[in-house]
Design an enzyme around this catalytic site. Sequence first.
Site, PDB file in Angstrom:
ATOM      1  CB  ALA A  65      74.479  43.033  11.098  1.00 53.31           C
ATOM      2  N   GLY A 108      74.030  44.758  16.106  1.00 49.30           N
ATOM      3  CA  GLY A 108      72.797  45.327  15.553  1.00 49.30           C
ATOM      4  C   GLY A 108      71.571  44.930  16.372  1.00 49.30           C
ATOM      5  CD  GLU A 111      74.358  49.163  16.436  1.00 44.85           C
ATOM      6  OE1 GLU A 111      74.219  48.243  15.606  1.00 44.85           O
ATOM      7  OE2 GLU A 111      75.226  50.039  16.345  1.00 44.85           O
ATOM      8  CD  GLU A 131      78.751  46.028  16.800  1.00 49.75           C
ATOM      9  OE1 GLU A 131      79.187  46.048  17.974  1.00 49.75           O
ATOM     10  OE2 GLU A 131      77.584  46.359  16.502  1.00 49.75           O
TER      11      GLU A 131
HETATM   12  N1  DAK Z   1      75.588  36.540  11.990  1.00 51.56           N
HETATM   13  C1  DAK Z   1      75.431  35.363  11.346  1.00 51.56           C
HETATM   14  N2  DAK Z   1      75.267  34.190  11.991  1.00 51.56           N
HETATM   15  C2  DAK Z   1      75.258  34.210  13.328  1.00 51.56           C
HETATM   16  C3  DAK Z   1      75.406  35.410  14.060  1.00 51.56           C
HETATM   17  C4  DAK Z   1      75.572  36.619  13.336  1.00 51.56           C
HETATM   18  N3  DAK Z   1      75.673  37.820  13.928  1.00 51.56           N
HETATM   19  N4  DAK Z   1      75.363  35.092  15.379  1.00 51.56           N
HETATM   20  C5  DAK Z   1      75.171  33.778  15.450  1.00 51.56           C
HETATM   21  N5  DAK Z   1      75.107  33.220  14.227  1.00 51.56           N
HETATM   22  C6  DAK Z   1      74.921  31.824  13.859  1.00 51.56           C
HETATM   23  C7  DAK Z   1      76.195  31.015  14.114  1.00 51.56           C
HETATM   24  O1  DAK Z   1      77.070  31.167  13.031  1.00 51.56           O
HETATM   25  C8  DAK Z   1      75.636  29.627  14.240  1.00 51.56           C
HETATM   26  O2  DAK Z   1      75.342  29.150  12.945  1.00 51.56           O
HETATM   27  P1  DAK Z   1      75.837  27.680  12.466  1.00 51.56           P
HETATM   28  O3  DAK Z   1      77.286  27.658  12.684  1.00 51.56           O
HETATM   29  O4  DAK Z   1      75.080  26.758  13.388  1.00 51.56           O
HETATM   30  O5  DAK Z   1      75.412  27.595  11.035  1.00 51.56           O
HETATM   31  C9  DAK Z   1      74.308  29.856  14.949  1.00 51.56           C
HETATM   32  O6  DAK Z   1      73.980  31.225  14.742  1.00 51.56           O
HETATM   33  C10 DAK Z   1      74.398  29.624  16.459  1.00 51.56           C
HETATM   34  O7  DAK Z   1      75.468  30.396  16.968  1.00 51.56           O
HETATM   35  P2  DAK Z   1      76.661  29.775  17.842  1.00 51.56           P
HETATM   36  O8  DAK Z   1      76.883  28.345  17.522  1.00 51.56           O
HETATM   37  O9  DAK Z   1      77.817  30.686  17.709  1.00 51.56           O
HETATM   38  O10 DAK Z   1      76.016  29.856  19.303  1.00 51.56           O
HETATM   39  P3  DAK Z   1      76.781  30.052  20.688  1.00 51.56           P
HETATM   40  O11 DAK Z   1      75.738  29.877  21.740  1.00 51.56           O
HETATM   41  O12 DAK Z   1      78.018  29.207  20.759  1.00 51.56           O
HETATM   42  O13 DAK Z   1      77.282  31.574  20.684  1.00 51.56           O
HETATM   43  C11 DAK Z   1      76.980  33.970  20.343  1.00 51.56           C
HETATM   44  C12 DAK Z   1      76.314  32.627  20.676  1.00 51.56           C
HETATM   45  C13 DAK Z   1      75.867  34.991  20.194  1.00 51.56           C
HETATM   46  C14 DAK Z   1      77.896  34.397  21.497  1.00 51.56           C
HETATM   47  C15 DAK Z   1      77.820  33.833  19.038  1.00 51.56           C
HETATM   48  O14 DAK Z   1      76.981  33.270  18.033  1.00 51.56           O
HETATM   49  C16 DAK Z   1      78.330  35.158  18.530  1.00 51.56           C
HETATM   50  O15 DAK Z   1      79.345  35.652  19.032  1.00 51.56           O
HETATM   51  N6  DAK Z   1      77.674  35.704  17.501  1.00 51.56           N
HETATM   52  C17 DAK Z   1      78.129  36.910  16.842  1.00 51.56           C
HETATM   53  C18 DAK Z   1      77.834  38.123  17.684  1.00 51.56           C
HETATM   54  C19 DAK Z   1      78.335  39.377  17.004  1.00 51.56           C
HETATM   55  O16 DAK Z   1      79.541  39.544  16.766  1.00 51.56           O
HETATM   56  N7  DAK Z   1      77.430  40.282  16.711  1.00 51.56           N
HETATM   57  C20 DAK Z   1      77.750  41.559  16.064  1.00 51.56           C
HETATM   58  C21 DAK Z   1      77.712  41.397  14.548  1.00 51.56           C
HETATM   59  S1  DAK Z   1      78.165  42.860  13.656  1.00 51.56           S
HETATM   60  C22 DAK Z   1      74.618  48.593   9.961  1.00 51.56           C
HETATM   61  C23 DAK Z   1      73.694  48.148  10.843  1.00 51.56           C
HETATM   62  C24 DAK Z   1      74.039  47.203  11.797  1.00 51.56           C
HETATM   63  C25 DAK Z   1      75.303  46.680  11.841  1.00 51.56           C
HETATM   64  C26 DAK Z   1      76.241  47.120  10.943  1.00 51.56           C
HETATM   65  C27 DAK Z   1      75.911  48.069  10.006  1.00 51.56           C
HETATM   66  N8  DAK Z   1      74.303  49.571   8.990  1.00 51.56           N
HETATM   67  C28 DAK Z   1      73.030  50.285   9.092  1.00 51.56           C
HETATM   68  C29 DAK Z   1      75.160  49.846   7.904  1.00 51.56           C
HETATM   69  C30 DAK Z   1      75.604  45.681  12.843  1.00 51.56           C
HETATM   70  C31 DAK Z   1      76.725  44.940  12.858  1.00 51.56           C
HETATM   71  C32 DAK Z   1      76.762  43.780  13.735  1.00 51.56           C
HETATM   72  O17 DAK Z   1      75.829  43.476  14.445  1.00 51.56           O
END
Ligand code: DAK
Length: 257
Positions: A65, A108, A111, A131
């Site tokens: 997400a 997400g 998921e 998360e």
């Molecule tokens: N959200 C927003 N931006 C993201 C992102 C994300 N999840 N993942 C990556 N980006 C963006 C980065 O901020 C970066 O943007 P800029 O800084 O260039 O503007 C760009 O994508 C490239 O990412 P990185 O520079 O970080 O690239 P790397 O290769 O260094 O790293 C990575 C890749 C995937 C390991 C890293 O980006 C990362 O850790 N991303 C976050 C992964 C994460 O934590 N995902 C879980 C998010 S929480 C719900 C439904 C669903 C959910 C919740 C509720 N309901 C129905 C209520 C789900 C929640 C989640 O998924």
Amino acid sequence: MDFIKVTNPYEKHIALIELNRPKELNALNLQLMGELRDTLKELDGDDDIRVIILTGNERAFAAGADIKQMADKSAVDMLMIDQFSTWDQIRKTKKPLIAAVSGFALGGGCELAMTCDMIIASETARFGQPEIKIGVMPGAGGTQRLTRAVGKAKAMEMVLTGRFLSAGEALDYKLVNKVVPVEMYLYEAVQLAREIALMSPVAAQLAKESIDRSFETHLDEGLHFERKNFYLTFASDDQTEGMQAFIEKRKPEYKGK
Ligand code: DAK
């Protein structure tokens, strides 16, 4: 559509949906999820489409997400946005849905892949529920579907540490159907879709519904549900065609009627 690309048909009876926010690694913002929900609903009602493939790009299926969009939300904001109804509608897609995953499938994104019926993964695919690293926990089925797929021990490890599974591990843990070289993952998903598209769409839909029911009920009730759907296939022209084609030693021509 700003954040998804739809090719309908991609080929006969098959539609392709590509998540299309490449710079953000296909982070699932509200608009993207809305577009996906509406597209799936439309394709579900399209008689010419029998199988839907959902994919991202080589680097990311979806990195979760959109954290930037969620960061300043309160619990009440999250409640009022009610993303669950969007996810629930996606989950209710009746046609077979294949995820073609390369690169990151996180949070997400993982998921969403698990919401699909089958997953074809490239060797570079990484599955995770990270998360916990940003102070929350999975919210769209991660603790439920992942646990059913990979078992309690591995799900606990993934959800409590945020560790990723490699594509090979995901195959070992039966999270995915097949792992192929990166240049092949979409092709393999299409091959699988082609095979399913040759079958009766009526039978495919009823069979999908029956398998999904097995996760939600006990055996006796599940068998009862299966039996009703089995009988229902005998109300279709496709049943007549399938059995007649067998007897006449020819290929069946299913109409989805
Ligand atoms: N959200 C927003 N931006 C993201 C992102 C994300 N999840 N993942 C990556 N980006 C963006 C980065 O901020 C970066 O943007 P800029 O800084 O260039 O503007 C760009 O994508 C490239 O990412 P990185 O520079 O970080 O690239 P790397 O290769 O260094 O790293 C990575 C890749 C995937 C390991 C890293 O980006 C990362 O850790 N991303 C976050 C992964 C994460 O934590 N995902 C879980 C998010 S929480 C719900 C439904 C669903 C959910 C919740 C509720 N309901 C129905 C209520 C789900 C929640 C989640 O998924």
